[in-house]
Design a protein around this motif. Structure first.
Motif, mmCIF file in Angstrom:
data_model
loop_
_atom_site.group_PDB
_atom_site.id
_atom_site.type_symbol
_atom_site.label_atom_id
_atom_site.label_comp_id
_atom_site.label_asym_id
_atom_site.label_seq_id
_atom_site.Cartn_x
_atom_site.Cartn_y
_atom_site.Cartn_z
ATOM 1 N N TYR A 4 32.016 39.721 38.800
ATOM 2 C CA TYR A 4 31.567 38.496 38.147
ATOM 3 C C TYR A 4 32.780 37.664 37.750
ATOM 4 O O TYR A 4 33.755 38.186 37.185
ATOM 5 N N ILE A 5 32.711 36.371 38.040
ATOM 6 C CA ILE A 5 33.688 35.410 37.546
ATOM 7 C C ILE A 5 32.906 34.391 36.727
ATOM 8 O O ILE A 5 32.063 33.664 37.263
ATOM 9 N N LEU A 48 35.883 28.166 40.186
ATOM 10 C CA LEU A 48 36.932 29.025 39.639
ATOM 11 C C LEU A 48 37.957 28.175 38.905
ATOM 12 O O LEU A 48 38.368 27.120 39.395
ATOM 13 N N ASP A 52 39.139 31.723 33.392
ATOM 14 C CA ASP A 52 37.771 32.218 33.544
ATOM 15 C C ASP A 52 37.731 33.738 33.380
ATOM 16 O O ASP A 52 38.600 34.445 33.903
ATOM 17 N N VAL A 54 36.775 37.579 34.111
ATOM 18 C CA VAL A 54 36.522 38.343 35.329
ATOM 19 C C VAL A 54 36.067 39.732 34.920
ATOM 20 O O VAL A 54 36.731 40.404 34.117
ATOM 21 N N SER A 68 40.916 38.013 32.662
ATOM 22 C CA SER A 68 40.763 36.582 32.904
ATOM 23 C C SER A 68 41.738 36.158 33.998
ATOM 24 O O SER A 68 42.750 36.816 34.258
ATOM 25 N N ILE A 69 41.431 35.024 34.636
ATOM 26 C CA ILE A 69 42.249 34.518 35.744
ATOM 27 C C ILE A 69 43.544 33.910 35.204
ATOM 28 O O ILE A 69 43.518 33.061 34.304
ATOM 29 N N LEU A 81 42.853 34.818 43.772
ATOM 30 C CA LEU A 81 43.027 34.826 42.323
ATOM 31 C C LEU A 81 43.715 36.101 41.874
ATOM 32 O O LEU A 81 43.613 37.151 42.516
ATOM 33 N N ALA A 83 43.985 38.241 38.228
ATOM 34 C CA ALA A 83 43.488 38.366 36.859
ATOM 35 C C ALA A 83 44.118 39.586 36.200
ATOM 36 O O ALA A 83 44.410 40.584 36.865
#
Length: 297
Positions: A4-5, A48, A52, A54, A68-69, A81, A83
């Motif tokens: 999930y993002i 994205l 965000d 993750v 998070s990213i 990405l 994270a």
């Protein structure tokens, strides 16, 4: 597995994913490549952005990663990405000042300076002193204070220091895809003497069997704390046994747990702490690569 993002489940457009964590690192790192196709009206088009959240869940819905990213790289047909979980704040925040007390006290001092709570703390006895005047990362201060054998992490927004290797998974040879083993005497210390500020020996410890088998490997250390005999005993170390294995993917195998493998012909026979684990999904194939360090027969 589900990725999930934000609130978006992006598994349908996921090309590759890697989840890595090592004892020498404060944070777990997740990298992923998401496919893009602007002209395809049927393909999911996730939004994205830096920061965000993750989340990676295993097949049973248990959370394997929360972060998070921190980096995005885009091309016309895909976005990559990177994270990190919240352990990244231990490496990205430098601290200044002097830290003194039991190891657990210093963990609390560092957490207070960072403004975060303290979770599980399992450290050894003995007084410690560490001074950082030019700025040093919180993770570096903790690692130099408590030693190399502990797991340092941020879980549920709390700083944790644990011994690790609580759960031991029996690794069946049929699971192993690649394997290598190493045995070395390079880090052996079979005699240690503790000296005070006047260079007087206050305590000593040795492993007679190792000295008889391999010869003497001696070190002298300055006294640190009120129990020099315990300090000398703790400083002793025997032969080092390491392994690297790649197995069929399993998110239960992670840094801080242990695996048992009985294959002396591979150089791996005993229980080994997992000091690093990398999970990789690509082309429908899921593997887990682990670095192992011997802890007991």
């Amino acid at each position: 597995m589900k990725l999930y993002i934000g609130q978006q489940m992006v598994l349908p457009v996921l090309e590759t994913l890697t989840l890595h964590k090592a004892r020498s690192e404060a944070a777990a790192t997740l990298t992923a490549t998401i496919l893009l196709a602007a002209a395809d009206t049927y393909l999911q088009k996730p939004s994205l952005a830096l920061g965000d959240p993750v989340r990676l869940l295993d097949d049973d819905g248990n959370e394997a990663f929360l972060g998070s990213i921190h980096r995005l790289e885009r091309t016309p047909d895909r976005v990559s990405l990177t994270a990190y979980d919240r352990g990244i704040f231990l490496t990205r925040n430098e601290l200044r000042g002097a830290y003194f007390g039991e190891s657990a006290d210093i963990v609390h001092q560092v957490a207070e300076d960072l403004g975060i709570a303290v979770g599980t703390v399992e450290t050894g006895p003995g007084m410690r002193f560490f001074a950082s005047y030019s700025g040093e990362s919180a993770f570096s201060i903790l690692r130099q204070t408590i030693g190399e054998k502990y797991e340092i992490s941020v879980r549920d927004d709390a700083l944790c220091v644990t011994k690790g290797a609580y759960i031991v998974y029996v690794l069946q040879p049929s699971q192993v895809l690649e394997v290598s083993g190493t045995a070395t005497l390079e880090r052996m210390v079979n005699r240690c003497a503790i000296v005070d500020r006047k260079n007087i020996v206050r305590a000593a410890a040795e492993r007679a069997d190792d000295i008889a088998a391999y010869g003497q490997f001696q070190t002298f250390l300055p006294q640190n704390g009120d129990d020099p005999a315990a300090q000398a005993q703790t400083a002793l170390s025997g032969r080092s046994l390491y392994g690297e294995v790649t197995v069929m993917g399993n998110l239960n195998y992670r840094c801080g747990c242990a695996v048992e493998l009985r294959r002396s012909e591979w150089g791996l026979d005993g229980v080994y702490a997992v000091t690093a684990a990398e999970h990789r999904w690509e082309g429908g194939i899921y593997t887990t690569a682990m670095q192992l360090e011997f802890i007991r027969e």
